[in-house]
Enzyme design. Structure first.
Site, PDB file in Angstrom:
ATOM      1  N   GLY A   9       0.870  -1.185   0.000  1.00 13.68           N
ATOM      2  CA  GLY A   9       0.000   0.000   0.000  1.00 13.68           C
ATOM      3  C   GLY A   9       0.900   1.226   0.000  1.00 13.68           C
ATOM      4  N   GLY A  14       1.515   4.282   3.920  1.00 11.12           N
ATOM      5  CA  GLY A  14       2.586   3.445   3.382  1.00 11.12           C
ATOM      6  C   GLY A  14       3.761   4.259   2.859  1.00 11.12           C
ATOM      7  CG  ASP A  33      -0.771   1.006  -4.202  1.00 11.12           C
ATOM      8  OD1 ASP A  33      -0.855   1.587  -3.092  1.00 11.12           O
ATOM      9  OD2 ASP A  33      -1.773   0.814  -4.940  1.00 11.12           O
ATOM     10  NE  ARG A  82     -11.964   6.272  10.589  1.00  9.48           N
ATOM     11  CZ  ARG A  82     -12.137   6.862  11.756  1.00  9.48           C
ATOM     12  NH1 ARG A  82     -13.338   6.929  12.276  1.00  9.48           N
ATOM     13  NH2 ARG A  82     -11.116   7.383  12.389  1.00  9.48           N
ATOM     14  CG  ASN A  95     -10.092  -1.780   4.352  1.00  9.40           C
ATOM     15  OD1 ASN A  95     -10.112  -1.548   3.142  1.00  9.40           O
ATOM     16  ND2 ASN A  95      -9.859  -0.848   5.240  1.00  9.40           N
ATOM     17  CB  VAL A 118      -1.208  -0.016   9.085  1.00  6.35           C
ATOM     18  CG1 VAL A 118      -1.662   1.425   9.306  1.00  6.35           C
ATOM     19  CG2 VAL A 118       0.244  -0.163   9.499  1.00  6.35           C
ATOM     20  CB  THR A 119      -5.468  -2.578   6.716  1.00  2.00           C
ATOM     21  OG1 THR A 119      -4.356  -2.488   5.826  1.00  2.00           O
ATOM     22  CG2 THR A 119      -6.763  -2.392   5.945  1.00  2.00           C
ATOM     23  NE  ARG A 151      -4.308  10.053  16.408  1.00  2.04           N
ATOM     24  CZ  ARG A 151      -5.009   9.429  15.475  1.00  2.04           C
ATOM     25  NH1 ARG A 151      -5.928   8.527  15.816  1.00  2.04           N
ATOM     26  NH2 ARG A 151      -4.810   9.701  14.191  1.00  2.04           N
ATOM     27  CG  HIS A 174      -7.322   1.875  16.082  1.00  6.92           C
ATOM     28  ND1 HIS A 174      -6.887   3.017  16.701  1.00  6.92           N
ATOM     29  CD2 HIS A 174      -7.352   2.161  14.762  1.00  6.92           C
ATOM     30  CE1 HIS A 174      -6.667   3.945  15.777  1.00  6.92           C
ATOM     31  NE2 HIS A 174      -6.944   3.447  14.594  1.00  6.92           N
TER      32      HIS A 174
HETATM   33  O1  TXD Z   1      -3.980   3.372  13.668  1.00 11.17           O
HETATM   34  C1  TXD Z   1      -4.158   2.785  12.633  1.00 11.17           C
HETATM   35  N1  TXD Z   1      -4.074   1.461  12.571  1.00 11.17           N
HETATM   36  C2  TXD Z   1      -4.479   3.501  11.389  1.00 11.17           C
HETATM   37  C3  TXD Z   1      -5.127   2.777  10.317  1.00 11.17           C
HETATM   38  C4  TXD Z   1      -4.042   4.841  11.182  1.00 11.17           C
HETATM   39  C5  TXD Z   1      -4.163   5.411   9.948  1.00 11.17           C
HETATM   40  C6  TXD Z   1      -4.728   4.715   8.806  1.00 11.17           C
HETATM   41  N2  TXD Z   1      -5.363   3.499   9.142  1.00 11.17           N
HETATM   42  C7  TXD Z   1      -5.831   2.630   8.041  1.00 11.17           C
HETATM   43  O2  TXD Z   1      -4.718   2.254   7.217  1.00 11.17           O
HETATM   44  C8  TXD Z   1      -6.793   3.265   7.073  1.00 11.17           C
HETATM   45  O3  TXD Z   1      -8.098   3.258   7.573  1.00 11.17           O
HETATM   46  C9  TXD Z   1      -6.632   2.368   5.859  1.00 11.17           C
HETATM   47  O4  TXD Z   1      -7.377   1.180   6.055  1.00 11.17           O
HETATM   48  C10 TXD Z   1      -5.136   2.016   5.865  1.00 11.17           C
HETATM   49  C11 TXD Z   1      -4.297   2.854   4.900  1.00 11.17           C
HETATM   50  O5  TXD Z   1      -4.479   4.216   5.149  1.00 11.17           O
HETATM   51  P1  TXD Z   1      -3.936   5.303   4.102  1.00 11.17           P
HETATM   52  O6  TXD Z   1      -4.257   6.625   4.656  1.00 11.17           O
HETATM   53  O7  TXD Z   1      -2.545   4.996   3.734  1.00 11.17           O
HETATM   54  O8  TXD Z   1      -4.901   4.982   2.850  1.00 11.17           O
HETATM   55  P2  TXD Z   1      -4.643   5.323   1.310  1.00 11.17           P
HETATM   56  O9  TXD Z   1      -3.869   6.587   1.187  1.00 11.17           O
HETATM   57  O10 TXD Z   1      -5.972   5.215   0.654  1.00 11.17           O
HETATM   58  O11 TXD Z   1      -3.693   4.124   0.805  1.00 11.17           O
HETATM   59  C12 TXD Z   1      -4.117   2.816   0.710  1.00 11.17           C
HETATM   60  C13 TXD Z   1      -3.399   2.214  -0.474  1.00 11.17           C
HETATM   61  C14 TXD Z   1      -3.831   2.801  -1.838  1.00 11.17           C
HETATM   62  O12 TXD Z   1      -2.724   3.358  -2.519  1.00 11.17           O
HETATM   63  C15 TXD Z   1      -4.404   1.597  -2.592  1.00 11.17           C
HETATM   64  O13 TXD Z   1      -4.147   1.640  -3.999  1.00 11.17           O
HETATM   65  C16 TXD Z   1      -3.659   0.461  -1.916  1.00 11.17           C
HETATM   66  O14 TXD Z   1      -3.662   0.810  -0.541  1.00 11.17           O
HETATM   67  N3  TXD Z   1      -4.281  -0.838  -2.133  1.00 11.17           N
HETATM   68  C17 TXD Z   1      -3.548  -1.954  -2.346  1.00 11.17           C
HETATM   69  N4  TXD Z   1      -2.222  -2.148  -2.387  1.00 11.17           N
HETATM   70  C18 TXD Z   1      -1.789  -3.404  -2.655  1.00 11.17           C
HETATM   71  N5  TXD Z   1      -2.628  -4.456  -2.822  1.00 11.17           N
HETATM   72  C19 TXD Z   1      -3.949  -4.302  -2.758  1.00 11.17           C
HETATM   73  N6  TXD Z   1      -4.777  -5.365  -2.932  1.00 11.17           N
HETATM   74  C20 TXD Z   1      -4.475  -3.007  -2.519  1.00 11.17           C
HETATM   75  N7  TXD Z   1      -5.732  -2.492  -2.408  1.00 11.17           N
HETATM   76  C21 TXD Z   1      -5.590  -1.180  -2.177  1.00 11.17           C
END
Ligand code: TXD
Length: 297
Positions: A9, A14, A33, A82, A95, A118-119, A151, A174
């Site tokens: 990701g 990421g 990605d 979100r 997810n 992290v997801t 936080r 969380h």
């Molecule tokens: O405290 C925590 N755990 C968190 C969790 C804090 C911040 C963000 N949190 C969660 O992490 C958030 O709710 C998301 O579920 C993930 C990733 O957050 P981010 O802000 O990085 O989301 P983005 O910017 O949308 O990036 C997600 C990327 C995006 O580029 C997609 O193209 C990619 O994931 N993606 C994939 N990559 C590889 N393989 C697959 N299958 C795939 N699907 C989507």
């Protein structure tokens, strides 16, 4: 010789994790990605920073999971973030499909890695990764408590409280049922509940301001904090989502607890004494996570 970290990701969290790792010369990075060109473009950009920070760590970006082969640690950030008004649990269905798919790739190409999840929804996704990979639960760790505890500490410090980070923690899920713990004597009941509430809503507050996307500076710093503890075998205690096998009267669940992190992942889960009120809150948190787990199995 650098260790190799795969970051799956290349979105906000990421890419920022990759950037922090390269800046600190901590490890080589493979950024993956599915969006064509995205990981590659970001990796090239991050790579150009190296002369400025005197780093010799390498980074590549790719759409090909095979490039993760042999990674020592994998960070899973793939998924949707979100949107305003969306709860963490709304993300569950979408997810979990992504996380399952990605976990199979991790199992195939990095069978002896340590995985940081992290997801969101974090505790349920951590459980899903452990089940799908079949890895030793000590090697699958969820990132949330480090962030929520930071936080919480920050909310207190902003209010001029000189707080030692070890005295306040966020345990439990969380999510809306996170469990604030205070072991400092100089925090009033009122300040404690105000800052707990603020911490509980911090993610949503940031999402509201941003309009698109969610928090990533503190989340990526929290992942980095965990990576450093593992790679440098720091044996540091921090709150993470870990697999319980009877600790805190819970088993077969991932939930936020203090744990010691080192080179083999979770070294030990630390059982602190909880008050009756905290025990009840923790139990409710576990109940909610279990409900999520039943939806994905
Ligand atoms: O405290 C925590 N755990 C968190 C969790 C804090 C911040 C963000 N949190 C969660 O992490 C958030 O709710 C998301 O579920 C993930 C990733 O957050 P981010 O802000 O990085 O989301 P983005 O910017 O949308 O990036 C997600 C990327 C995006 O580029 C997609 O193209 C990619 O994931 N993606 C994939 N990559 C590889 N393989 C697959 N299958 C795939 N699907 C989507």
């Amino acid at each position: 010789m650098h260790l190799k970290i795969a970051v799956i990701g290349a979105g906000n969290v990421g890419a920022m994790v990759a950037s922090r790792v390269i800046d600190a010369d901590l490890a080589d990075v493979v950024l993956v990605d599915i969006v064509p060109g995205m990981a590659k473009g970001k990796a090239l950009d991050i790579s150009d920073v190296r002369p400025l920070v005197n780093s010799s760590a390498n980074i590549i970006g790719t759409e090909n999971f095979e490039d993760m082969k042999g990674s020592d640690i994998v960070v899973i950030t793939a998924g949707l973030a979100r949107k305003p008004g969306m709860s963490r649990d709304d993300l569950l269905k979408k997810n979990s499909a992504i996380t399952k798919e990605v976990s199979s790739q991790v199992k195939k190409y990095c069978p002896s890695s340590i995985v940081i999840v992290v997801t969101n929804p974090l505790d349920v996704m951590s459980y899903l990764v452990m089940k799908t990979t079949g890895f030793d639960p000590k090697k699958v760790i969820g990132m949330a408590g480090v962030l929520d505890s930071a936080r919480f500490t920050n909310a207190l410090r902003v209010r001029n409280q000189n707080i030692d980070q070890d005295n306040v923690l966020m345990m439990g899920s969380h999510g809306d049922t996170m469990v604030p713990i205070n072991r400092s004597e100089n925090i009033s009941e009122e300040l404690f509940s105000e800052t707990s509430e603020l911490t509980r809503n911090r993610g949503a507050e940031i999402v509201r301001h941003l309009g698109t996307g969610s928090a990533y500076f503190a989340p990526s710093a929290s992942v980095f904090f965990m990576l450093k503890a593992i790679i440098k075998n720091e044996k540091k205690t921090m709150c993470v989502s870990a697999y319980l096998e009877g600790q805190y009267s819970e088993k077969d669940i991932y939930i936020g607890v203090p744990a010691i992190l080192g080179v083999s992942g979770v070294d030990k889960i630390v059982e602190i004494e909880l008050t009756e009120k905290e025990k009840q809150a923790f139990k409710e948190s576990a109940r909610q996570i279990r409900e999520g787990i039943t939806h994905i199995l």
